[in-house]
Motif scaffolding. Structure first.
Motif: not given
Length: 291
Positions: A9, A147, A151, A156
């Motif tokens: 990550q 965004q 994530w 992530l």
């Protein structure tokens, strides 16, 4: 593009680039349209810059695309090429596009004498983006166009703060509704200048700090005298003279095409009129009595 090793990550940081796991690769391709403003215009690929994070730190390299647009070859020594396009006003434009060599790359990518990515800050990455077809997100509470949130939802990005809706984002150069003249001008200067003109950057001896979140305008150039006089000052005495762009060193260096004076001094072959006009408007808007 950001490629993470499987099962790893990114970590959120409020200031500076996000933290990346070992083995991360970041790539950015530079291209131009044959005709500006036409969505159907073919894009001509020029170079792809790639950054890798290894156990010894980050390193970067540039790859130059061939005329057939089929492959790109490593270039450590830099390069320049003739580029032509048709501007949105119908005028044909051209430039010698410059690809920096490996030593020039570290000039901009150096923070505290270490190579770091430039554009991967939360401010710069906080913008609408549609979910990819491979999205793992199943939550309706996360807006698909956000965004950073996307994530985080996908696993992530870790360390993403609560109340993320208030995370700052860059105001846009071309969108007057995205921020004030000052905030848009300061954001443009940060993107183009602050990687060098910051406390850890290669231009730190100048004492000029052009980061967007620098609250002390004296450090950002207001009534600031240059550390060393020379052709870069254009005979002007202060970095920014409020209300008087024509007397400001900052404007002289942005508008100059003299290699000894122009800024940015690496990877820049054109004077960017739209950005410069915005900075000029900001300086002119500053009250002349500002100290």
């Amino acid at each position: 593009f950001i490629k993470l090793p499987e099962g790893t990550q990114m970590r959120y940081r409020a200031d500076g680039p996000l933290e990346f796991p070992m083995g991360t690769a970041i790539a950015k391709t530079f291209s131009y349209p044959q005709v500006v403003g036409e969505s159907s215009s073919d894009q001509h690929l020029l170079e792809t810059r790639v950054e890798f994070l290894t156990d010894t730190g980050w390193y970067g390299a540039s790859y130059i695309w061939n005329e057939q647009q089929t492959e790109a070859a490593l270039s450590l020594g830099g390069h320049d090429m003739h580029v032509e396009w048709i501007q949105d006003n119908g005028q044909r434009q051209s430039v010698r596009y410059q690809i920096p060599n490996a030593n020039q790359c570290i000039t901009c990518h150096s923070q505290d004498k270490k190579f770091v990515p430039i554009g991967t800050t939360a401010w710069n990455l906080n913008y609408p983006a549609a979910k990819s077809s491979g999205s793992k997100s199943t939550s309706d509470s996360i807006r698909p166009q956000d965004q950073l949130s996307m994530w985080a939802e996908q696993g992530l990005l870790v360390g993403f703060p609560a109340g993320h809706e208030t995370i700052e984002k860059w105001p846009l150069l071309s969108d007057a509704d995205s921020g004030t003249v000052e905030s848009r001008a300061r954001a443009w200067l940060d993107v183009n200048c602050a990687h060098c003109h910051s406390p850890g950057g290669s231009a730190r001896p100048t004492g000029l700090d052009l980061r967007w979140n620098q609250q002390d305008l004296a450090k950002a150039g207001l009534w600031k005298t240059p550390v060393a006089a020379g052709p870069g000052s254009g005979g002007r005495k202060f970095g920014i003279v409020p209300g008087k762009a024509e007397e400001s060193i900052l404007m002289y260096r942005l508008e100059s095409d003299d290699p000894k004076a122009k800024m940015p001094n690496v990877g820049c072959a054109l004077v960017y009129d739209q950005g410069i006009a915005l900075v000029r408007n900001w300086i002119e808007s500053l009250p002349e009595e500002t100290q």
